[in-house]
Design a protein around this motif. Structure first.
Motif, PDB file in Angstrom:
ATOM      1  N   ALA A   7      61.706 -18.970  75.662  1.00  0.00           N
ATOM      2  CA  ALA A   7      60.951 -18.173  74.688  1.00  0.00           C
ATOM      3  C   ALA A   7      59.554 -17.858  75.202  1.00  0.00           C
ATOM      4  N   VAL A   8      58.894 -18.846  75.799  1.00  0.00           N
ATOM      5  CA  VAL A   8      57.554 -18.627  76.362  1.00  0.00           C
ATOM      6  C   VAL A   8      57.622 -17.606  77.495  1.00  0.00           C
ATOM      7  N   ALA A   9      58.622 -17.744  78.368  1.00  0.00           N
ATOM      8  CA  ALA A   9      58.753 -16.809  79.489  1.00  0.00           C
ATOM      9  C   ALA A   9      59.026 -15.390  79.003  1.00  0.00           C
ATOM     10  N   CYS A  10      59.888 -15.235  78.007  1.00  0.00           N
ATOM     11  CA  CYS A  10      60.194 -13.906  77.474  1.00  0.00           C
ATOM     12  C   CYS A  10      58.967 -13.284  76.804  1.00  0.00           C
ATOM     13  N   ALA A  11      58.277 -14.057  75.994  1.00  0.00           N
ATOM     14  CA  ALA A  11      57.084 -13.540  75.310  1.00  0.00           C
ATOM     15  C   ALA A  11      56.016 -13.145  76.320  1.00  0.00           C
ATOM     16  N   LEU A  33      50.378  -1.859  70.228  1.00  0.00           N
ATOM     17  CA  LEU A  33      49.774  -2.923  69.443  1.00  0.00           C
ATOM     18  C   LEU A  33      50.822  -3.802  68.765  1.00  0.00           C
ATOM     19  N   THR A  34      51.870  -3.215  68.240  1.00  0.00           N
ATOM     20  CA  THR A  34      52.927  -3.994  67.588  1.00  0.00           C
ATOM     21  C   THR A  34      53.595  -4.935  68.581  1.00  0.00           C
ATOM     22  N   TRP A  35      53.915  -4.437  69.768  1.00  0.00           N
ATOM     23  CA  TRP A  35      54.574  -5.269  70.765  1.00  0.00           C
ATOM     24  C   TRP A  35      53.667  -6.388  71.241  1.00  0.00           C
ATOM     25  N   LEU A  36      52.386  -6.096  71.398  1.00  0.00           N
ATOM     26  CA  LEU A  36      51.448  -7.137  71.816  1.00  0.00           C
ATOM     27  C   LEU A  36      51.328  -8.215  70.748  1.00  0.00           C
ATOM     28  N   SER A  39      54.530 -10.350  70.696  1.00  0.00           N
ATOM     29  CA  SER A  39      54.639 -11.256  71.852  1.00  0.00           C
ATOM     30  C   SER A  39      53.669 -12.425  71.724  1.00  0.00           C
ATOM     31  N   VAL A  40      52.473 -12.189  71.204  1.00  0.00           N
ATOM     32  CA  VAL A  40      51.522 -13.282  70.991  1.00  0.00           C
ATOM     33  C   VAL A  40      52.040 -14.228  69.909  1.00  0.00           C
TER      34      VAL A  40
END
Length: 114
Positions: A7-11, A33-36, A39-40
């Motif tokens: 999950a960390v690697a994908c994000a 902005l939505t994707w950022l 992911s955060v």
């Protein structure tokens, strides 16, 4: 391999990819902005193992998988709404552009007649 690391690697990969697309000017910050943000959020929830479980319990979900499915569903609905808004904005721009071209063609035709 632990799911946490995946999950960390994908994000992190999504975050880096989106930032790179912004840097190459293939994606504007407004659309990214939505994707950022997602992911955060996924990165924060992946690092803090118990946070997702505590939030799902407080919201009344009996299974963590149901809560994750709910979050993904909300994300898809939100993304669909954003894409609808962007498509509507593009339609308005296309209509304005077509009207401007028609006015210019009209003026050009009358200039040629004179």
């Amino acid at each position: 391999m632990d799911v946490k690391y995946v999950a960390v690697a994908c994000a992190f990969a999504i975050f880096v990819f989106v930032v790179e697309q912004i840097r190459r000017e293939k994606l504007t910050f407004e659309y990214a902005l939505t994707w950022l943000a997602i992911s955060v959020l996924v990165l924060a929830l992946s690092v803090n193992e118990g946070l997702l479980g505590r939030v799902s319990y407080r919201l009344g979900f009996s299974l963590l998988s149901n809560f994750i499915f709910f979050l993904v569903s909300i994300f898809v609905i939100f993304l669909s709404l954003l894409l609808t808004l962007y498509a509507n904005e593009q339609n308005k721009r296309s209509e304005t552009l077509a009207q401007s071209v028609a006015i210019l063609e009209y003026k050009l035709k009358h200039l040629e007649d004179d």
